[in-house]
Design a protein around this motif. Structure first.
Motif, PDB file in Angstrom:
ATOM      1  N   TYR A  38       0.835  -1.205   0.000  1.00 44.90           N
ATOM      2  CA  TYR A  38       0.000   0.000   0.000  1.00 44.90           C
ATOM      3  C   TYR A  38       0.868   1.252   0.000  1.00 44.90           C
ATOM      4  CZ  TYR A  38      -3.349   3.528   1.557  1.00 44.90           C
ATOM      5  OH  TYR A  38      -4.117   4.656   1.663  1.00 44.90           O
ATOM      6  N   THR A  39       1.931   1.227   0.796  1.00 42.63           N
ATOM      7  CA  THR A  39       2.846   2.370   0.860  1.00 42.63           C
ATOM      8  C   THR A  39       3.535   2.592  -0.484  1.00 42.63           C
ATOM      9  OG1 THR A  39       3.260   1.939   3.205  1.00 42.63           O
ATOM     10  CG2 THR A  39       4.848   3.334   2.051  1.00 42.63           C
ATOM     11  N   GLN A  40       3.978   1.499  -1.110  1.00 44.07           N
ATOM     12  CA  GLN A  40       4.621   1.614  -2.420  1.00 44.07           C
ATOM     13  C   GLN A  40       3.645   2.151  -3.460  1.00 44.07           C
ATOM     14  OE1 GLN A  40       6.281  -2.215  -3.351  1.00 44.07           O
ATOM     15  NE2 GLN A  40       7.931  -2.035  -1.864  1.00 44.07           N
ATOM     16  N   ASP A  41       2.390   1.706  -3.371  1.00 45.58           N
ATOM     17  CA  ASP A  41       1.382   2.173  -4.318  1.00 45.58           C
ATOM     18  C   ASP A  41       1.156   3.672  -4.150  1.00 45.58           C
ATOM     19  OD1 ASP A  41      -0.876   1.535  -6.268  1.00 45.58           O
ATOM     20  OD2 ASP A  41      -1.992   2.470  -4.642  1.00 45.58           O
ATOM     21  N   ARG A  42       1.144   4.167  -2.922  1.00 43.37           N
ATOM     22  CA  ARG A  42       0.983   5.597  -2.693  1.00 43.37           C
ATOM     23  C   ARG A  42       2.175   6.378  -3.234  1.00 43.37           C
ATOM     24  NH1 ARG A  42      -0.859   7.588   3.055  1.00 43.37           N
ATOM     25  NH2 ARG A  42      -0.983   9.475   1.773  1.00 43.37           N
ATOM     26  N   MET A  43       3.389   5.807  -3.100  1.00 50.11           N
ATOM     27  CA  MET A  43       4.572   6.470  -3.646  1.00 50.11           C
ATOM     28  C   MET A  43       4.461   6.624  -5.153  1.00 50.11           C
ATOM     29  SD  MET A  43       7.629   4.695  -1.455  1.00 50.11           S
ATOM     30  CE  MET A  43       8.888   5.516  -2.441  1.00 50.11           C
ATOM     31  N   VAL A  44       3.959   5.575  -5.811  1.00 50.79           N
ATOM     32  CA  VAL A  44       3.785   5.643  -7.260  1.00 50.79           C
ATOM     33  C   VAL A  44       2.750   6.703  -7.621  1.00 50.79           C
ATOM     34  CG1 VAL A  44       3.008   4.378  -9.293  1.00 50.79           C
ATOM     35  CG2 VAL A  44       4.489   3.256  -7.621  1.00 50.79           C
ATOM     36  N   ARG A  45       1.649   6.713  -6.873  1.00 44.25           N
ATOM     37  CA  ARG A  45       0.579   7.675  -7.166  1.00 44.25           C
ATOM     38  C   ARG A  45       1.043   9.123  -6.988  1.00 44.25           C
ATOM     39  NH1 ARG A  45      -4.521   5.214  -7.418  1.00 44.25           N
ATOM     40  NH2 ARG A  45      -4.502   3.008  -6.795  1.00 44.25           N
ATOM     41  N   TYR A  46       1.899   9.339  -6.003  1.00 49.74           N
ATOM     42  CA  TYR A  46       2.400  10.692  -5.748  1.00 49.74           C
ATOM     43  C   TYR A  46       3.718  10.976  -6.464  1.00 49.74           C
ATOM     44  CZ  TYR A  46      -1.152  11.252  -2.151  1.00 49.74           C
ATOM     45  OH  TYR A  46      -2.346  11.348  -1.481  1.00 49.74           O
ATOM     46  N   ARG A  47       4.116  10.024  -7.360  1.00 41.98           N
ATOM     47  CA  ARG A  47       5.303  10.190  -8.196  1.00 41.98           C
ATOM     48  C   ARG A  47       6.587  10.351  -7.377  1.00 41.98           C
ATOM     49  NH1 ARG A  47       3.573  10.868 -13.351  1.00 41.98           N
ATOM     50  NH2 ARG A  47       1.420  11.585 -13.642  1.00 41.98           N
ATOM     51  N   ASN A  48       6.661   9.629  -6.271  1.00 42.19           N
ATOM     52  CA  ASN A  48       7.878   9.633  -5.466  1.00 42.19           C
ATOM     53  C   ASN A  48       8.748   8.417  -5.744  1.00 42.19           C
ATOM     54  OD1 ASN A  48       7.321  12.023  -4.120  1.00 42.19           O
ATOM     55  ND2 ASN A  48       6.023  10.977  -2.614  1.00 42.19           N
ATOM     56  N   GLU A  49       8.337   7.627  -6.718  1.00 38.99           N
ATOM     57  CA  GLU A  49       9.075   6.420  -7.056  1.00 38.99           C
ATOM     58  C   GLU A  49      10.390   6.783  -7.744  1.00 38.99           C
ATOM     59  OE1 GLU A  49       8.104   2.265  -9.436  1.00 38.99           O
ATOM     60  OE2 GLU A  49       7.242   4.149 -10.106  1.00 38.99           O
ATOM     61  N   LEU A  50      11.395   5.931  -7.526  1.00 40.94           N
ATOM     62  CA  LEU A  50      12.700   6.157  -8.170  1.00 40.94           C
ATOM     63  C   LEU A  50      12.552   6.136  -9.689  1.00 40.94           C
ATOM     64  CD1 LEU A  50      15.832   6.305  -8.025  1.00 40.94           C
ATOM     65  CD2 LEU A  50      15.814   3.801  -8.102  1.00 40.94           C
ATOM     66  N   LYS A  51      13.015   7.181 -10.339  1.00 39.32           N
ATOM     67  CA  LYS A  51      13.031   7.247 -11.789  1.00 39.32           C
ATOM     68  C   LYS A  51      14.465   7.436 -12.249  1.00 39.32           C
ATOM     69  CE  LYS A  51       8.575   6.966 -12.383  1.00 39.32           C
ATOM     70  NZ  LYS A  51       7.933   5.817 -13.051  1.00 39.32           N
ATOM     71  N   HIS A  52      14.795   6.870 -13.383  1.00 35.74           N
ATOM     72  CA  HIS A  52      16.167   6.958 -13.852  1.00 35.74           C
ATOM     73  C   HIS A  52      16.182   7.101 -15.363  1.00 35.74           C
ATOM     74  CE1 HIS A  52      15.717   2.728 -15.068  1.00 35.74           C
ATOM     75  NE2 HIS A  52      15.110   2.576 -13.932  1.00 35.74           N
ATOM     76  N   GLY A  53      17.233   7.718 -15.869  1.00 34.44           N
ATOM     77  CA  GLY A  53      17.347   7.936 -17.297  1.00 34.44           C
ATOM     78  C   GLY A  53      18.289   6.966 -17.982  1.00 34.44           C
ATOM     79  N   TYR A  54      18.754   5.975 -17.272  1.00 38.52           N
ATOM     80  CA  TYR A  54      19.638   4.992 -17.884  1.00 38.52           C
ATOM     81  C   TYR A  54      19.177   3.592 -17.507  1.00 38.52           C
ATOM     82  CZ  TYR A  54      21.632   4.660 -13.195  1.00 38.52           C
ATOM     83  OH  TYR A  54      21.798   4.485 -11.845  1.00 38.52           O
ATOM     84  N   TYR A  55      19.673   2.628 -18.233  1.00 38.95           N
ATOM     85  CA  TYR A  55      19.241   1.243 -18.044  1.00 38.95           C
ATOM     86  C   TYR A  55      20.458   0.343 -17.900  1.00 38.95           C
ATOM     87  CZ  TYR A  55      14.450   2.507 -19.289  1.00 38.95           C
ATOM     88  OH  TYR A  55      13.192   3.050 -19.298  1.00 38.95           O
ATOM     89  N   VAL A  56      20.406  -0.544 -16.938  1.00 37.00           N
ATOM     90  CA  VAL A  56      21.451  -1.546 -16.781  1.00 37.00           C
ATOM     91  C   VAL A  56      21.187  -2.668 -17.782  1.00 37.00           C
ATOM     92  CG1 VAL A  56      22.488  -3.216 -15.208  1.00 37.00           C
ATOM     93  CG2 VAL A  56      21.702  -1.005 -14.331  1.00 37.00           C
ATOM     94  N   PRO A  57      22.150  -3.015 -18.628  1.00 36.62           N
ATOM     95  CA  PRO A  57      21.930  -4.093 -19.605  1.00 36.62           C
ATOM     96  C   PRO A  57      21.620  -5.416 -18.912  1.00 36.62           C
ATOM     97  CG  PRO A  57      23.905  -2.839 -20.128  1.00 36.62           C
ATOM     98  CD  PRO A  57      23.485  -2.417 -18.762  1.00 36.62           C
ATOM     99  N   ILE A  58      20.641  -6.133 -19.427  1.00 34.44           N
ATOM    100  CA  ILE A  58      20.184  -7.390 -18.819  1.00 34.44           C
ATOM    101  C   ILE A  58      20.095  -8.476 -19.878  1.00 34.44           C
ATOM    102  CG2 ILE A  58      18.246  -8.557 -17.677  1.00 34.44           C
ATOM    103  CD1 ILE A  58      17.566  -5.940 -16.324  1.00 34.44           C
ATOM    104  N   SER A  59      20.553  -9.665 -19.524  1.00 34.76           N
ATOM    105  CA  SER A  59      20.378 -10.854 -20.367  1.00 34.76           C
ATOM    106  C   SER A  59      19.285 -11.727 -19.765  1.00 34.76           C
ATOM    107  CB  SER A  59      21.679 -11.658 -20.454  1.00 34.76           C
ATOM    108  OG  SER A  59      22.711 -10.922 -21.064  1.00 34.76           O
ATOM    109  N   LEU A  60      18.253 -12.026 -20.560  1.00 37.21           N
ATOM    110  CA  LEU A  60      17.179 -12.911 -20.110  1.00 37.21           C
ATOM    111  C   LEU A  60      17.539 -14.349 -20.478  1.00 37.21           C
ATOM    112  CD1 LEU A  60      13.918 -10.975 -21.057  1.00 37.21           C
ATOM    113  CD2 LEU A  60      14.654 -11.607 -18.777  1.00 37.21           C
ATOM    114  N   LEU A  61      17.648 -15.215 -19.477  1.00 37.64           N
ATOM    115  CA  LEU A  61      18.000 -16.612 -19.684  1.00 37.64           C
ATOM    116  C   LEU A  61      16.740 -17.462 -19.618  1.00 37.64           C
ATOM    117  CD1 LEU A  61      21.113 -16.810 -17.308  1.00 37.64           C
ATOM    118  CD2 LEU A  61      20.933 -15.786 -19.591  1.00 37.64           C
TER     119      LEU A  61
END
Length: 466
Positions: free
Chosen positions: A38-61
């Protein structure tokens, strides 16, 4: 006779205390998990969630064995993820059906002879096929059969990126799953592994990685697993995550730092529970090398995985899981030492021993004790009936709370019939299903040495994917 009466009474008191501790732990962890979501959902709603402009490369196995029915839909779902830099490495572990042929034809793959750096031992690689789809590199590895762990080791050897995600070939990822599962890494560089949330694929209709419809099936085997999964993934894992004490990351969806995966020797090929064994091994590696590393759980990273739909398949699956649990707990029994493993890991280890490994035997002994008490006229039947009803209602409330919390946190709209089915499945799971599973797990040791590294296949059905 007096000795027998005293023994029955002692066992009865032990059983009551055991169930009281277990149910108290469940309600604490379920409520804690619900509050956290519930707390995480409120953070998303209030746009307090961590946002980033870069991506860590990932390999899907993606390890696969006889997945001809579901493999194309699963790979298609993985090509629609909201993530900028990732690749797919699919390993056909000596399938006897047309898994490879289906993939090669569907994605027009071409055979290559790229060199392979064998940093983790695995069975012989026979052929490698590659293609590119929307700038996403897809690699298909065909190798000799060696089991799921060996297939994942082969996939890690051919992967290009510093983080790898293992996912079952019958699973579907939501579009934002990679973005969610990498966020703990971005928040804390000490984290070397992250587990995601597993839900039942037979309940959902997806369109390019988005959930467009959800329903609880009438099949009782599948329906009871829906509420079971929601309760288990909401309860202990979120709670233990606060103390860096998670000892399990589901093999259906987990992220690992590749250099740590290589350092510990990759997945085990001689155990039935390669996913838990790997996490225990990483914990042990961090302890022995005094590494300040952490393992995390990200409940907002959702993977929809097919569950067994018949009693025969669920029995095979749960026996395999239970034996894998036993092998891992026995192999890493040094974690019982709090001065070496730390008190949080010791607590988690004891939880899995007392309430996962020994619970089926304790429950069966408790039922036998009730029968003996009745024979010795030591049982007050009305009290036992009321106790059973209270216990059942108590667990129904916990399970239905977990179910609706998951539905709410994902913004899923329920049909009225789904609410009725959920209530029915929760009651059936609490009053009957758990006792059937206790018997299955208690008898799992019968002939367990045979086919120790087999895949343990279950019947697959066509994915609900558009």
């Amino acid at each position: 006779m007096l000795f027998l009466e005293n023994l029955v009474q002692t066992i009865g008191y032990f059983f009551l205390v055991y169930m009281l501790i277990y149910t108290t732990y469940l309600i604490v962890t379920v409520l804690f998990g619900a509050v956290q979501l519930y707390t995480q959902d409120r953070m998303v709603r209030y746009r307090n969630e961590l946002k980033h402009g870069y991506y860590v490369p990932i390999s899907l196995l993606v390890p696969a064995y006889n997945e001809e029915i579901t493999i194309v839909d699963s790979v298609s779902s993985l090509l629609n993820l909201e993530y900028k830099l990732y690749e797919l490495v699919i390993v056909d572990d000596g399938s006897k059906d047309k898994t490879s042929e289906t993939l090669i034809q569907a994605f027009q793959m071409k055979r290559t002879r790229r060199p392979i750096q064998m940093r983790i031992p695995c069975k012989k690689v026979l052929e490698v096929y590659e293609t590119t789809y929307n700038n996403i590199q897809i690699t298909l590895v065909i190798k000799e059969n060696g089991g799921k762990g060996d297939a994942l080791n082969a996939a890690a050897n051919l992967s290009r990126y510093p983080y790898v995600v293992s996912i079952d070939a019958d699973s579907l990822l939501q579009r934002d799953s990679l973005e969610k599962i990498i966020q703990p890494i971005l928040r804390d560089e000490r984290i070397v592994a992250v587990g995601g949330m597993i839900r039942i694929a037979q309940t959902v209709l997806m369109d390019k990685g988005k959930v467009i419809d959800y329903h609880v099936p009438w099949n009782p085997i599948v329906g009871m697993q829906v509420v079971e999964y929601d309760r288990s993934f909401l309860a202990s894992r979120i709670f233990l995550d606060q103390f860096n004490a998670n000892l399990i990351i589901s093999g259906a969806f987990g992220l690992f730092k590749k250099e740590v995966l290589i350092a510990v020797g990759g997945y085990s090929t001689d155990t039935l529970g390669e996913d838990m064994e790997l996490v225990m091994k990483i914990n042990n590696f961090c302890i022995n090398n005094q590494k300040k590393c952490r393992l995390a759980y990200e409940p907002r990273a959702i993977c929809w995985s097919q569950s067994p739909s018949s009693l025969k398949d669920i029995i095979k699956q749960r026996k395999r899981w239970y034996l894998g649990l036993f092998q891992s707990l026995w192999q890493y029994r040094a974690m019982i030492n709090p001065f070496k493993a730390g008190f949080p890991r010791m607590f988690s280890y004891l939880y899995y021993v007392l309430f996962e490994l020994l619970s089926p035997f304790i429950e069966i002994i408790g039922l036998i004790n009730i029968v003996l008490a009745w024979q010795l006229n030591l049982l007050f039947v009305p009290f036992m009936i009321r106790l059973f009803i209270i216990y059942t209602v108590y667990n129904v409330i916990l399970s239905i709370t977990a179910f609706f919390q998951r539905v709410y946190s994902q913004g899923i709209k329920l049909h009225f019939s789904d609410i009725i089915k959920a209530l029915f499945m929760v009651t059936l799971e609490t009053a009957l299903y758990r006792y059937v599973l206790s018997f299955v797990r208690a008898t799992a040791f019968i002939g367990y040495k045979r086919k120790r590294t087999s895949w343990g296949q279950i019947q697959r059905t066509k994915q609900n994917y558009i």
